[in-house]
Design a protein around this motif. Sequence first.
Motif, PDB file in Angstrom:
ATOM      1  N   PHE A   3       0.522  -1.190  -0.594  1.00  0.00           N
ATOM      2  CA  PHE A   3      -0.108  -0.087   0.112  1.00  0.00           C
ATOM      3  C   PHE A   3       0.956   1.161   0.181  1.00  0.00           C
ATOM      4  O   PHE A   3       1.996   1.730   1.003  1.00  0.00           O
ATOM      5  CB  PHE A   3      -1.012   0.145   0.827  1.00  0.00           C
ATOM      6  N   ASP A  31     -10.604   3.809   5.557  1.00  0.00           N
ATOM      7  CA  ASP A  31     -10.720   2.724   4.548  1.00  0.00           C
ATOM      8  C   ASP A  31      -9.398   1.539   5.370  1.00  0.00           C
ATOM      9  O   ASP A  31      -8.972   1.015   4.796  1.00  0.00           O
ATOM     10  CB  ASP A  31     -10.612   2.299   2.761  1.00  0.00           C
ATOM     11  N   ARG A  33      -6.312   1.481   4.383  1.00  0.00           N
ATOM     12  CA  ARG A  33      -4.952   2.074   3.428  1.00  0.00           C
ATOM     13  C   ARG A  33      -3.736   2.802   4.404  1.00  0.00           C
ATOM     14  O   ARG A  33      -2.447   2.286   3.726  1.00  0.00           O
ATOM     15  CB  ARG A  33      -5.399   3.031   2.432  1.00  0.00           C
ATOM     16  N   TYR A  54     -17.132   0.297   9.567  1.00  0.00           N
ATOM     17  CA  TYR A  54     -16.559  -0.282   8.156  1.00  0.00           C
ATOM     18  C   TYR A  54     -16.900  -0.276   6.650  1.00  0.00           C
ATOM     19  O   TYR A  54     -18.016  -1.002   6.659  1.00  0.00           O
ATOM     20  CB  TYR A  54     -16.252  -2.389   8.373  1.00  0.00           C
ATOM     21  N   SER A  55     -16.286   0.032   6.182  1.00  0.00           N
ATOM     22  CA  SER A  55     -16.881   0.699   4.132  1.00  0.00           C
ATOM     23  C   SER A  55     -17.014  -1.062   3.903  1.00  0.00           C
ATOM     24  O   SER A  55     -15.953  -1.903   4.235  1.00  0.00           O
ATOM     25  CB  SER A  55     -16.388   1.177   4.039  1.00  0.00           C
ATOM     26  N   THR A  56     -16.962  -1.219   2.720  1.00  0.00           N
ATOM     27  CA  THR A  56     -16.811  -3.019   1.744  1.00  0.00           C
ATOM     28  C   THR A  56     -15.346  -2.782   1.323  1.00  0.00           C
ATOM     29  O   THR A  56     -14.780  -3.934   1.571  1.00  0.00           O
ATOM     30  CB  THR A  56     -17.537  -2.763   0.363  1.00  0.00           C
ATOM     31  N   GLU A  57     -14.848  -1.660   1.694  1.00  0.00           N
ATOM     32  CA  GLU A  57     -13.884  -1.306   0.942  1.00  0.00           C
ATOM     33  C   GLU A  57     -12.913  -1.747   1.894  1.00  0.00           C
ATOM     34  O   GLU A  57     -11.671  -2.129   2.416  1.00  0.00           O
ATOM     35  CB  GLU A  57     -13.096  -0.404   0.628  1.00  0.00           C
ATOM     36  N   ALA A  58     -12.680  -1.109   3.114  1.00  0.00           N
ATOM     37  CA  ALA A  58     -12.382  -1.592   5.061  1.00  0.00           C
ATOM     38  C   ALA A  58     -12.325  -3.094   4.585  1.00  0.00           C
ATOM     39  O   ALA A  58     -11.337  -3.558   5.100  1.00  0.00           O
ATOM     40  CB  ALA A  58     -12.899  -0.767   5.691  1.00  0.00           C
ATOM     41  N   LYS A  59     -13.340  -3.130   4.773  1.00  0.00           N
ATOM     42  CA  LYS A  59     -13.372  -5.212   4.992  1.00  0.00           C
ATOM     43  C   LYS A  59     -12.184  -5.926   4.031  1.00  0.00           C
ATOM     44  O   LYS A  59     -11.425  -6.500   4.498  1.00  0.00           O
ATOM     45  CB  LYS A  59     -14.635  -5.380   4.621  1.00  0.00           C
ATOM     46  N   GLN A  60     -12.490  -5.439   2.655  1.00  0.00           N
ATOM     47  CA  GLN A  60     -11.319  -5.615   1.530  1.00  0.00           C
ATOM     48  C   GLN A  60      -9.765  -5.500   1.828  1.00  0.00           C
ATOM     49  O   GLN A  60      -8.923  -6.194   1.845  1.00  0.00           O
ATOM     50  CB  GLN A  60     -12.115  -5.376   0.175  1.00  0.00           C
ATOM     51  N   ASN A  61      -9.611  -4.706   2.565  1.00  0.00           N
ATOM     52  CA  ASN A  61      -8.250  -4.464   2.952  1.00  0.00           C
ATOM     53  C   ASN A  61      -7.320  -4.383   4.485  1.00  0.00           C
ATOM     54  O   ASN A  61      -6.760  -5.313   4.019  1.00  0.00           O
ATOM     55  CB  ASN A  61      -8.066  -2.387   2.994  1.00  0.00           C
ATOM     56  N   SER A  64      -6.428  -8.224   3.293  1.00  0.00           N
ATOM     57  CA  SER A  64      -5.363  -7.856   2.327  1.00  0.00           C
ATOM     58  C   SER A  64      -3.943  -7.606   3.255  1.00  0.00           C
ATOM     59  O   SER A  64      -3.661  -8.072   3.545  1.00  0.00           O
ATOM     60  CB  SER A  64      -5.305  -7.369   1.589  1.00  0.00           C
TER      61      SER A  64
END
Length: 251
Positions: A3, A31, A33, A54-61, A64
Amino acid sequence: MAFERDWGCRLMEGQSEFQRARRILEVGGGDFRRAIALAQAYPDKQFISIDFRYSTEAKQNVASAAGLDNLSFVHASLNDRLFGPETFDFVFSIAVMEHVAELEVFLAEAFAILTARGVYSFFEAPFWTSRTGHHFEHANPAVNAILDAYQHIGLDADGMRAFLASCDKLPFDPETCIRKIYHRPDLSRLSPSETRRIVAASPFTIVEWTERVDGHFDEASAIAAMQAHGDRYTLADFRVGGVFVRLLKAG
């Protein structure tokens, strides 16, 4: 996945207190990042990043970053008081303080969880009194072209509803706009001078308070909006778009 460290990371990295710190808390990670990038760059430091949603992007990050053993995520706000006294050497937030309604409580908690000589560092923007401080899609030029005269300050909810009804072809739903401006519990709605008075009355010592000029400032519109609130605001409040602050827990 690596990142990239953004401007907010660099703002924190440039402080000697961050470089010395071993236990670091990010408040309002969004998010996440930023926390991930810092944890990847500083494997010898322990990071925790918190946010109350938690947004969808936060959960994805978060998924990862599963391989990072120096970073944890917590679904909470600082005012939930999850951490014990003197847990962190350094606390920071980016574009969070304008969303803190109970600022005195927040600052007391930040002070409590810091070690002696620890620092809470934050960048706050936009202030409620900035031209883009309405907190409804304030990064969207199409929205700011309509809410371009401090209407969020000069008008109440009914006045805003009437104003939006007079506009042609709104690029947004007017009731959503009104709700997010006037009925959100997660906004401080404080001016720079009000915020500074609260910070100065906190247990912290102000080490740095650097104000950034609001590039959208308009004096005539600011004066008209200011007059709707008696002596609450000054024209100087409207000139400030954001502020960078470093607060020390002396001792």
